[in-house]
Design a protein around this motif. Structure first.
Motif, PDB file in Angstrom:
ATOM      1  N   PHE A  73     -24.289  15.891  41.074  1.00  0.00           N
ATOM      2  CA  PHE A  73     -24.880  15.020  40.052  1.00  0.00           C
ATOM      3  C   PHE A  73     -24.155  13.680  40.008  1.00  0.00           C
ATOM      4  O   PHE A  73     -24.787  12.622  39.921  1.00  0.00           O
ATOM      5  CB  PHE A  73     -24.802  15.704  38.684  1.00  0.00           C
ATOM      6  N   ALA A  74     -22.822  13.701  40.051  1.00  0.00           N
ATOM      7  CA  ALA A  74     -22.046  12.461  39.965  1.00  0.00           C
ATOM      8  C   ALA A  74     -22.333  11.547  41.158  1.00  0.00           C
ATOM      9  O   ALA A  74     -22.560  10.339  40.988  1.00  0.00           O
ATOM     10  CB  ALA A  74     -20.554  12.789  39.888  1.00  0.00           C
ATOM     11  N   PHE A  75     -22.335  12.109  42.366  1.00  0.00           N
ATOM     12  CA  PHE A  75     -22.613  11.301  43.553  1.00  0.00           C
ATOM     13  C   PHE A  75     -24.041  10.744  43.504  1.00  0.00           C
ATOM     14  O   PHE A  75     -24.277   9.583  43.847  1.00  0.00           O
ATOM     15  CB  PHE A  75     -22.419  12.138  44.815  1.00  0.00           C
ATOM     16  N   GLY A  76     -24.981  11.589  43.090  1.00  0.00           N
ATOM     17  CA  GLY A  76     -26.365  11.140  43.018  1.00  0.00           C
ATOM     18  C   GLY A  76     -26.565  10.069  41.965  1.00  0.00           C
ATOM     19  O   GLY A  76     -27.297   9.088  42.178  1.00  0.00           O
ATOM     20  N   TRP A  77     -25.919  10.214  40.797  1.00  0.00           N
ATOM     21  CA  TRP A  77     -26.071   9.249  39.720  1.00  0.00           C
ATOM     22  C   TRP A  77     -25.527   7.888  40.136  1.00  0.00           C
ATOM     23  O   TRP A  77     -26.154   6.844  39.876  1.00  0.00           O
ATOM     24  CB  TRP A  77     -25.327   9.751  38.483  1.00  0.00           C
ATOM     25  N   VAL A  78     -24.362   7.871  40.783  1.00  0.00           N
ATOM     26  CA  VAL A  78     -23.789   6.598  41.232  1.00  0.00           C
ATOM     27  C   VAL A  78     -24.692   5.939  42.271  1.00  0.00           C
ATOM     28  O   VAL A  78     -24.906   4.721  42.258  1.00  0.00           O
ATOM     29  CB  VAL A  78     -22.375   6.813  41.802  1.00  0.00           C
ATOM     30  N   SER A  79     -25.241   6.755  43.179  1.00  0.00           N
ATOM     31  CA  SER A  79     -26.075   6.191  44.256  1.00  0.00           C
ATOM     32  C   SER A  79     -27.324   5.522  43.709  1.00  0.00           C
ATOM     33  O   SER A  79     -27.810   4.537  44.279  1.00  0.00           O
ATOM     34  CB  SER A  79     -26.453   7.288  45.252  1.00  0.00           C
ATOM     35  N   THR A  80     -27.878   6.039  42.597  1.00  0.00           N
ATOM     36  CA  THR A  80     -29.092   5.440  42.030  1.00  0.00           C
ATOM     37  C   THR A  80     -28.814   4.069  41.417  1.00  0.00           C
ATOM     38  O   THR A  80     -29.733   3.255  41.269  1.00  0.00           O
ATOM     39  CB  THR A  80     -29.702   6.352  40.950  1.00  0.00           C
ATOM     40  N   GLN A  97     -28.227  -8.662  54.217  1.00  0.00           N
ATOM     41  CA  GLN A  97     -28.805  -8.055  55.403  1.00  0.00           C
ATOM     42  C   GLN A  97     -28.056  -6.791  55.831  1.00  0.00           C
ATOM     43  O   GLN A  97     -28.645  -5.862  56.367  1.00  0.00           O
ATOM     44  CB  GLN A  97     -28.800  -9.076  56.556  1.00  0.00           C
ATOM     45  N   HIS A  98     -26.750  -6.729  55.548  1.00  0.00           N
ATOM     46  CA  HIS A  98     -25.947  -5.608  56.036  1.00  0.00           C
ATOM     47  C   HIS A  98     -26.105  -4.358  55.177  1.00  0.00           C
ATOM     48  O   HIS A  98     -25.564  -3.305  55.512  1.00  0.00           O
ATOM     49  CB  HIS A  98     -24.462  -6.007  56.083  1.00  0.00           C
ATOM     50  N   CYS A  99     -26.819  -4.468  54.061  1.00  0.00           N
ATOM     51  CA  CYS A  99     -26.944  -3.304  53.176  1.00  0.00           C
ATOM     52  C   CYS A  99     -27.684  -2.168  53.875  1.00  0.00           C
ATOM     53  O   CYS A  99     -27.151  -1.104  54.112  1.00  0.00           O
ATOM     54  CB  CYS A  99     -27.664  -3.691  51.890  1.00  0.00           C
ATOM     55  N   GLY A 100     -28.922  -2.397  54.236  1.00  0.00           N
ATOM     56  CA  GLY A 100     -29.679  -1.404  54.984  1.00  0.00           C
ATOM     57  C   GLY A 100     -29.969  -0.148  54.189  1.00  0.00           C
ATOM     58  O   GLY A 100     -29.655  -0.019  53.007  1.00  0.00           O
ATOM     59  N   ASP A 101     -30.591   0.825  54.863  1.00  0.00           N
ATOM     60  CA  ASP A 101     -30.920   2.098  54.229  1.00  0.00           C
ATOM     61  C   ASP A 101     -29.659   2.925  54.007  1.00  0.00           C
ATOM     62  O   ASP A 101     -28.702   2.846  54.765  1.00  0.00           O
ATOM     63  CB  ASP A 101     -31.909   2.872  55.109  1.00  0.00           C
ATOM     64  N   GLY A 102     -29.683   3.743  52.957  1.00  0.00           N
ATOM     65  CA  GLY A 102     -28.535   4.574  52.637  1.00  0.00           C
ATOM     66  C   GLY A 102     -27.438   3.826  51.927  1.00  0.00           C
ATOM     67  O   GLY A 102     -26.332   4.352  51.768  1.00  0.00           O
ATOM     68  N   TYR A 103     -27.735   2.596  51.455  1.00  0.00           N
ATOM     69  CA  TYR A 103     -26.708   1.772  50.818  1.00  0.00           C
ATOM     70  C   TYR A 103     -26.149   2.442  49.574  1.00  0.00           C
ATOM     71  O   TYR A 103     -24.933   2.441  49.340  1.00  0.00           O
ATOM     72  CB  TYR A 103     -27.303   0.403  50.478  1.00  0.00           C
ATOM     73  N   GLY A 104     -27.013   3.023  48.758  1.00  0.00           N
ATOM     74  CA  GLY A 104     -26.566   3.642  47.521  1.00  0.00           C
ATOM     75  C   GLY A 104     -25.598   4.790  47.760  1.00  0.00           C
ATOM     76  O   GLY A 104     -24.552   4.884  47.102  1.00  0.00           O
ATOM     77  N   LEU A 105     -25.918   5.655  48.696  1.00  0.00           N
ATOM     78  CA  LEU A 105     -25.034   6.778  48.998  1.00  0.00           C
ATOM     79  C   LEU A 105     -23.733   6.298  49.624  1.00  0.00           C
ATOM     80  O   LEU A 105     -22.665   6.858  49.365  1.00  0.00           O
ATOM     81  CB  LEU A 105     -25.737   7.767  49.931  1.00  0.00           C
ATOM     82  N   ARG A 106     -23.799   5.247  50.440  1.00  0.00           N
ATOM     83  CA  ARG A 106     -22.572   4.720  51.047  1.00  0.00           C
ATOM     84  C   ARG A 106     -21.625   4.201  49.970  1.00  0.00           C
ATOM     85  O   ARG A 106     -20.416   4.485  50.013  1.00  0.00           O
ATOM     86  CB  ARG A 106     -22.907   3.599  52.031  1.00  0.00           C
ATOM     87  N   ILE A 107     -22.162   3.475  48.998  1.00  0.00           N
ATOM     88  CA  ILE A 107     -21.322   2.979  47.905  1.00  0.00           C
ATOM     89  C   ILE A 107     -20.755   4.139  47.108  1.00  0.00           C
ATOM     90  O   ILE A 107     -19.583   4.124  46.690  1.00  0.00           O
ATOM     91  CB  ILE A 107     -22.128   2.042  46.991  1.00  0.00           C
TER      92      ILE A 107
END
Length: 509
Positions: free
Chosen positions: A440-447, A457-467
């Motif tokens: 839940f914590a990882f998912g909440w931060v990613s949203t 431009q460097h953000c790309g897909d999966g940016y939320g989970l990477r952060i």
């Protein structure tokens, strides 16, 4: 001849501080170590038992699409299965830890395995979701609560100088169980259906229970008392026991404490056998040990991050590199194999350094492993090449896995042997409660850091989970700093536990 004679002499005191020399010695002694593992049958059986909980969770993840289809549930209801299983196991670990300190542990462990097998069988014949949820709670209660019993058994089976290596192999069973669960469940589900997956797991567990019952004898509980008695016997210093060959047997931890005159904390030396203590009194004693609180906190931080990776790692790889789930799963599982190498290597290295006179070896190895995990995962998150991603993930998994066996061994070193089960029960309960919150914590931060919030431009897909993965590496830094503080408390806590062992006579289970 002079050089040969010189190399055969005693190694200088500073040898273990030279990295190149250390690697050379490790390679020279590898064959001897592989041939000298004590009680290999016990290690194998305990490793297989340790993997039950992860085996079930991995099987659940593999058959998730089939479960959602046949039970007519969605992602939320499916997620509740894993959460309920984990939380039930966390609650069951406490009473099972008490039983592990008071009863014979091999029969208790056998009963838990059979209970897990029954839960798997009932899962396979579940007529609906409610039934399946209850059986998964039963599986969690049995699979997770084997931890305190295994810890107590391991403490009496393996002396302090061997515990790191033994736990390295036993904890490896947890990672191996996850891998076997994914492969076995995927294969059976493809050839038959999801119900047969759980029936097959039940059959495997019954076989394991039979092997454990016939292949392992209950060890004596007074082994630590015998070791601790050497600490204050004046005769032990002047007339040490010798072997048939005339060489003195080395009790590395005991001898180091005596030689360096490490004093126990007098007010925390137990004056009676804690076997029959009330649970609250035992808990207060367990949590009054500074090193134990530090080790539990550091361990929980590591497991929290590991659970977040397990929950979202495959999804992140599919988003980041635009690959299908099968390719992402293969990449993720392959990188996760580094964890098995890490748990085996760290236990061996810590025990080796302990034999070289470094009392805080397990603390140092754990702290360095936590520290190395941070740059490895950060490098993996900031590469655009799958090959480099795999390499850094592999190294990060090895470093994160390396923290587990040394932490497990260190917790036994600082605890009275009659409190091992309850101490591990408390730790497991805290661990799994935090693990249940990790996805839940990882998912909440990613949203809150989705691609729509980043216009670079460097953000790309999966940016939320990477952060999200980056932010939670702070937990690994906290664990590293905690291990540095444990360096100052660990030696005295070990001495206190040893002095407490010899105050009272042990009682038979």
């Amino acid at each position: 001849m002079r050089s040969a004679h010189k190399s055969a002499g005693p190694a200088p005191h500073h040898v273990h501080l030279n990295p190149l020399r250390l690697i050379e010695i490790l390679l020279q002694q590898e064959k001897h170590w592989l041939n000298a593992i004590p009680r290999p049958r016990a290690i194998l059986l305990l490793a297989l038992t340790q993997g039950l909980a992860s085996l079930n969770l991995a099987a659940l993840g593999t058959v998730a699409p089939a479960l959602e289809s046949h039970l007519h549930i969605g992602n939320v209801a499916y997620g509740l299965l894993s959460t309920a299983s984990i939380l039930t196991g966390a609650a069951a670990a406490l009473p099972v830890g008490i039983l592990g300190d008071r009863q014979q542990r091999v029969p208790l462990l056998t009963k838990l395995i059979l209970l897990w097998a029954l839960a798997m069988l009932l899962s396979g014949i579940s007529p609906g979701y409610d039934w399946f949820l209850i059986t998964q709670m039963l599986a969690g209660a049995a699979g997770v609560s084997v931890g305190p019993v295994i810890a107590s058994l391991s403490g009496d089976l393996f002396p302090p100088s061997w515990r790191g290596r033994a736990f390295g192999l036993i904890v490896g069973g947890e990672l191996l169980g996850a891998g076997i669960g994914m492969i076995l469940a995927g294969t059976i589900n493809t050839l038959s259906n999801w119900r047969m997956v759980f029936v097959a797991l039940a059959a495997m567990a019954i076989l394991l229970a039979v092997l454990l019952w016939k292949g392992m004898r209950e060890p004596e509980r007074d082994n630590m008392n015998k070791l601790a008695a050497q600490l204050t016997q004046e005769s032990a210093e002047h007339a040490p026991e010798t072997t048939v060959s005339g060489k003195q047997p080395k009790r590395y931890l005991i001898e180091d404490i005596r030689k360096k005159s490490i004093q126990p904390v007098r007010k925390r030396i137990l004056a009676e056998d804690p076997t029959q203590w009330h649970w609250l009194r035992a808990a207060r004693t367990i949590l009054s040990i500074p090193s134990n609180v530090i080790l539990i906190t550091a361990s929980s931080a590591g497991y929290f991050y590991f659970t977040g990776l397990l929950a979202f790692g495959i999804l992140y790889l599919t988003q980041r590199f635009h690959i299908n789930t099968m390719a992402a799963s293969t990449l993720f599982v392959g990188a996760g194999l580094g964890g098995i190498g890490g748990v085996v290597a760290s236990g061996w290295i810590a025990d080796f350094l302990l034999r070289r006179g470094l009392i805080t070896a397990r603390v140092w190895v754990t702290g360095i492993a936590f520290l190395l995990t941070i740059p490895f995962f950060l490098l993996a998150l900031h590469t655009n090449r799958q090959v480099l991603e795999f390499i850094w993930l592999f190294m990060g998994s090895a470093a994160l896995g390396a923290t587990n066996p040394t932490l497990d061994a260190a917790r036994l070193d600082i605890m009275h042997s009659r409190l091992w089960g309850r101490a591990e029960g408390i730790r497991i309960s805290l661990r799994y409660i935090l693990e249940a919150a990790a996805p839940f914590a990882f998912g909440w931060v990613s949203t809150h850091f989705s691609e729509s919030y980043c216009h670079l431009q460097h953000c790309g897909d999966g940016y939320g989970l990477r952060i999200s993965f980056e932010i939670f590496t702070v937990l690994l830094l906290v664990a590293t700093l905690l291990m540095l503080t444990a360096i100052f408390t660990y030696p005295r806590d070990v001495a206190t536990a040893l002095f407490s062992q010899q105050v009272q006579k042990p009682r038979k289970p």
